[in-house]
Scaffold this motif. Structure first.
Motif, short mmCIF file in Angstrom:
data_model
loop_
_atom_site.label_atom_id
_atom_site.label_comp_id
_atom_site.label_asym_id
_atom_site.label_seq_id
_atom_site.Cartn_x
_atom_site.Cartn_y
_atom_site.Cartn_z
N LEU A 70 23.13 11.32 -6.46
CA LEU A 70 21.98 12.17 -6.22
C LEU A 70 20.74 11.37 -6.61
CD1 LEU A 70 24.40 14.14 -6.57
CD2 LEU A 70 22.79 15.81 -7.49
N VAL A 71 19.75 11.31 -5.72
CA VAL A 71 18.53 10.56 -5.99
C VAL A 71 17.36 11.53 -6.04
CG1 VAL A 71 17.06 8.65 -5.26
CG2 VAL A 71 19.52 8.60 -4.73
N VAL A 92 20.47 9.57 -10.11
CA VAL A 92 19.55 8.45 -10.24
C VAL A 92 18.12 8.96 -10.21
CG1 VAL A 92 18.70 6.35 -9.14
CG2 VAL A 92 21.16 6.83 -9.20
N CYS A 93 17.32 8.54 -11.17
CA CYS A 93 15.89 8.84 -11.15
C CYS A 93 15.20 7.72 -10.37
CB CYS A 93 15.33 8.93 -12.57
SG CYS A 93 13.62 9.49 -12.63
N GLY A 94 14.81 8.03 -9.15
CA GLY A 94 14.22 7.00 -8.31
C GLY A 94 13.67 7.58 -7.03
N ASP A 95 13.12 6.72 -6.20
CA ASP A 95 12.48 7.11 -4.95
C ASP A 95 13.52 7.22 -3.85
OD1 ASP A 95 10.88 7.55 -2.77
OD2 ASP A 95 9.53 5.85 -3.15
N ALA A 96 13.84 8.45 -3.46
CA ALA A 96 14.87 8.69 -2.44
C ALA A 96 14.43 8.22 -1.06
CB ALA A 96 15.21 10.17 -2.39
N MET A 198 11.73 5.25 4.36
CA MET A 198 11.97 6.25 5.40
C MET A 198 10.83 7.24 5.52
SD MET A 198 16.05 7.02 4.83
CE MET A 198 16.01 7.02 3.02
N PHE A 199 10.23 7.64 4.41
CA PHE A 199 9.23 8.70 4.44
C PHE A 199 8.37 8.66 3.18
CE2 PHE A 199 13.17 10.41 2.62
CZ PHE A 199 12.73 10.92 1.40
N THR A 200 7.29 9.44 3.22
CA THR A 200 6.43 9.66 2.06
C THR A 200 6.20 11.16 1.94
OG1 THR A 200 5.32 7.54 2.36
CG2 THR A 200 4.19 9.19 1.00
N PHE A 201 6.47 11.72 0.77
CA PHE A 201 6.26 13.16 0.56
C PHE A 201 4.78 13.48 0.64
CE2 PHE A 201 10.33 14.75 -0.04
CZ PHE A 201 10.31 16.02 -0.59
N ARG A 202 4.47 14.60 1.29
CA ARG A 202 3.07 14.99 1.45
C ARG A 202 2.82 16.41 0.98
NH1 ARG A 202 1.91 17.08 7.52
NH2 ARG A 202 3.86 18.20 7.80
#
Length: 203
Positions: A70-71, A92-96, A198-202
């Motif tokens: 799980l990321v 995992v604490c990281g950028d999914a 893949m993406f950036t959260f907005r």
């Protein structure tokens, strides 16, 4: 990260009859079906507290055979997921959004992209769908969600999946304002490409 409190956001799952509570029940049902069919490796993008996967996995008779990653970027949600994670689950604490987060955990038999597509641009949804074959083993199941507000992108997303070698297994949830998509990867193995965003959260 955005200004949303992603810990309190999870409280909506606890509201009986809410759209998120109903979505969660449906997603869990499909996760259970994938585990029943033999999924052994699981990855979850933007996993939050892992409320979709973790309870299903903990109660499943095949839980000892399953390995999951799980990321999640929010450290508080990571801590909560770790508290509830059964053996075999790595949180995992990281950028999914970056493919590096999945190195060593893919190709997976089950990929969860729930709560992602409604918080990124349409172009990023398309880019993410195009990247998902790199996370999938042949025959893998992808479960994804997207709100059905106008303009409704759910049919378009399904078409994007089909263009990338997926076949639709199910689509449901319109009656409570969500699209829940289940697709199976029918294409060939595709190696993971490191360093790909893949993406950036907005939100």
């Amino acid at each position: 990260m955005t200004g949303i409190d992603w810990v309190s956001w999870h409280d909506h799952y606890d509201e009986p009859g809410s759209s998120l509570e109903r979505r969660l029940r449906a997603v869990r049902r499909w996760i259970g079906a994938a585990l029943d069919e033999g999924a052994c490796r699981v990855v979850s993008l933007c996993a939050g507290q892992g409320r979709d996967l973790l309870p299903v996995l903990a109660a499943h008779p095949r839980r000892g055979q399953v390995r999951a990653r799980l990321v999640e970027l929010d450290e508080r949600n990571v801590a909560e997921a770790r508290r509830n994670a059964p053996e075999g689950v790595e949180v995992v604490c990281g950028d999914a959004a970056v493919t590096d987060a999945y190195a060593g955990a893919v190709p997976a038999d089950l990929v969860l992209a729930c709560g992602v597509f409604g918080n990124i641009t349409d172009d990023d949804v398309r880019r993410t769908v195009a990247t998902l074959p790199r996370l999938c083993a042949p025959g893998a199941t992808v479960i994804w969600t997207r709100g059905r507000h106008e303009p409704d992108l759910v049919p378009v997303i399904s078409a994007w999946f089909e263009a990338e070698g997926f076949e639709q297994v199910a689509q449901e949830g319109a009656e409570y304002g969500y699209g829940i998509g289940v697709h199976r990867y029918t294409g060939p193995p595709v190696p993971l490409e490191p360093g790909r965003r893949m993406f950036t959260f907005r939100a």
